[in-house]
Design an enzyme around this catalytic site. Structure first.
Site, PDB file in Angstrom:
ATOM      1  N   GLU A 152       0.825  -1.216   0.000  1.00 49.89           N
ATOM      2  CA  GLU A 152       0.000   0.000   0.000  1.00 49.89           C
ATOM      3  C   GLU A 152       0.855   1.261   0.000  1.00 49.89           C
ATOM      4  OE1 GLU A 152      -3.843  -0.155   1.116  1.00 49.89           O
ATOM      5  OE2 GLU A 152      -3.883  -2.204   0.384  1.00 49.89           O
TER       6      GLU A 152
ATOM      7  N   HIS B  15      -3.705   1.517   7.835  1.00 48.46           N
ATOM      8  CA  HIS B  15      -2.348   1.813   7.375  1.00 48.46           C
ATOM      9  C   HIS B  15      -1.567   2.332   8.577  1.00 48.46           C
ATOM     10  CE1 HIS B  15      -4.129   2.771   3.170  1.00 48.46           C
ATOM     11  NE2 HIS B  15      -3.562   1.593   3.134  1.00 48.46           N
TER      12      HIS B  15
ATOM     13  N   CYS C 172      -2.573  11.288   3.986  1.00 49.81           N
ATOM     14  CA  CYS C 172      -3.006  10.326   2.955  1.00 49.81           C
ATOM     15  C   CYS C 172      -3.059  10.977   1.586  1.00 49.81           C
ATOM     16  CB  CYS C 172      -4.421   9.816   3.229  1.00 49.81           C
ATOM     17  SG  CYS C 172      -4.636   8.978   4.772  1.00 49.81           S
TER      18      CYS C 172
END
Ligand code: SUG
Length: 441
Positions: free
Chosen positions: A170, A243, A364
């Site tokens: 990711e 995450h 993000c």
């Protein structure tokens, strides 16, 4: 001189709340809400402008084609664009929502980045993330690859790792680079949620494997001595930290994180100290559960702040989401932190509420890319946020973006046509090349 540039994902016109990310509590809780893509895109753009105004190098990455027609065709729907749109909605509505997600906005998930000074060939390396754990995100990698090649023509951009759960990756959301003021070299920290050979007991998916991180270090040619691996704690994943960047952020020599972020924090600290030996003294700012409970940390997204060094400042500044202010405990912790700490001494708030409702905070939305002075000159000019690109994008958003999208609106074929006209015009604004969005049709 290396500076950290930030490349934000421009928020796409189909931004909506479909609840596609299991384990991402905000995405789940806000399923079915009416979104406002116009406000979302302007919030993202104003954040970029603010970062550029305070002196940071700010880049823009374009949104992806949504709905994503190549995938709809790949699933066997036939006919022209309108026909496949109608027939896929009729037969597979649950699938269709995936093809509308504007998730490429979260550029921290676009790639893992290693600066040229860390890599054995002295080139900037980027590995596109395969996002293999989430169907709606797994279709980002081909367009991300083209986008990053365009933005960084001088860099070594690696295609995504083979897309399988074994190599789930990711990107920069699970990676932190630490460094000192003097040495060019840094320490790269790779955080993974599971070892692909071991059965994970977490309730929510662990979206990064050790094997993926290890493959990236090999491909980037990183020094083993300067590379650290740490496991996310299952407790953090199960509390909604899908995450690592939901519970940890780092910049320069500082790692700022929640006490429960990692499986073994003592080992993490000693591994970083060993790797940094001779180049810098790491600073650990650990926030205890007794100061901010994990749940408050995740709800407020404190650790999804960006931690930046503003030119001319000796200290670091947190760029925090407004949601931090909504939580008294977290807000007062931050006030004390900046007043009492010698490292993080200022905090700015940004409004990215539309993105936050899908679990995406300030960090993000951006890919941090450390660039030396030569590399800065080689970045594709059309990816850099200038006054003129800012005003063109603002006009473009005002012209093309809806102020409301309900789950039912996704079935409207006009939404697809509006999205494609917007992307057509953006191709021209950012000089992306005529084949950028529609080459696969
Ligand atoms: O992958 N949300 C994203 C949020 C990504 C945040 N990125 C970082 N932490 N770096 C995700 O879970 C929700 C989309 C939806 O539900 O429609 C979503 O994909």
């Amino acid at each position: 001189m290396v500076t950290v540039a930030n490349f934000d994902g421009l928020i796409g016109s189909t931004h909506n709340y479909a609840g596609l990310s299991f384990g991402n509590l905000a995405s789940f809780a806000n399923t079915g809400l009416i979104s406002n893509p116009h406000a979302a895109a302007l919030q993202g753009l104003e954040k970029m402008k603010k970062m550029s105004d305070i002196g940071l190098f700010q880049g823009v990455l374009p949104p992806h084609q949504r709905p994503y027609l190549p995938m709809i065709r790949n699933l066997g729907f036939q006919g022209n664009d309108n026909e496949i749109f109608q027939s896929a909605w009729k037969h597979s509505p649950d699938l269709m929502v995936n093809f509308f997600s504007a998730s490429s906005m979260w550029a921290a998930n676009s790639a893992t980045v290693s600066p040229s000074s860390d890599c054995n060939d002295n080139r900037l390396h980027l590995t596109v993330a395969n996002m293999s754990e989430m169907f709606h995100r797994s279709m980002e990698s081909s367009q991300t690859y083209r986008s990053l090649k365009k933005a960084f023509p001088f860099a070594k951009v690696h295609e995504a790792l083979f897309s399988h759960s074994f190599l789930a990756d990711e990107g920069a959301a699970n990676h932190v680079r630490l460094c000192g003021e003097k040495s060019k070299k840094g320490v790269e920290l790779f955080v993974y949620g599971r070892d692909a050979y071991t059965k994970s007991n977490s309730v929510y998916p662990a979206r990064q494997t050790y094997q993926a991180s290890e493959t990236i270090t090999r491909n980037h040619g990183l020094e083993i001595l300067r590379t650290v691996y740490a496991k996310q704690s299952e407790r953090a994943i199960n509390a909604g930290a899908f995450h690592n960047d939901v519970v940890c952020v780092g910049a320069m020599s500082t790692l700022f994180y929640h006490e429960l972020a990692f499986e073994n924090t003592d080992k993490l600290q000693s591994d970083i100290r060993k790797s940094a030996d001779g180049i810098f003294e790491p600073i650990f700012i650990e926030v205890k559960e007794s100061e901010i409970p994990l749940q408050d940390a995740i709800e407020s997204y404190l650790f999804n702040s960006m931690l930046v060094k503003i030119p001319g400042c000796e200290y670091l500044t947190l760029i925090a989401p407004l949601e931090v202010k909504k939580n008294e405990k977290v807000e007062s912790f931050c006030e004390n932190l900046v007043a009492s700490n010698n490292t993080i001494k200022d905090i700015y708030y940004v409004d990215v509420r539309q993105s936050m409702r899908n679990g995406g905070g300030p960090a993000c939305l951006r890919l941090a890319v450390p660039l030396n002075s030569e590399e800065k000159k080689l970045v594709n000019k059309k990816n850099i946020l200038t006054e003129s690109l800012y005003s063109d994008l603002k006009i473009w958003i005002n012209r093309h973006y809806r102020k409301e999208i309900s789950p039912n609106d996704l079935r409207d074929v006009n939404l697809m046509n509006e999205s494609f006209s917007a992307l057509d015009e953006l191709t021209n604004i950012m000089k992306l090349g005529s084949d950028f969005y529609f080459f696969q049709k």
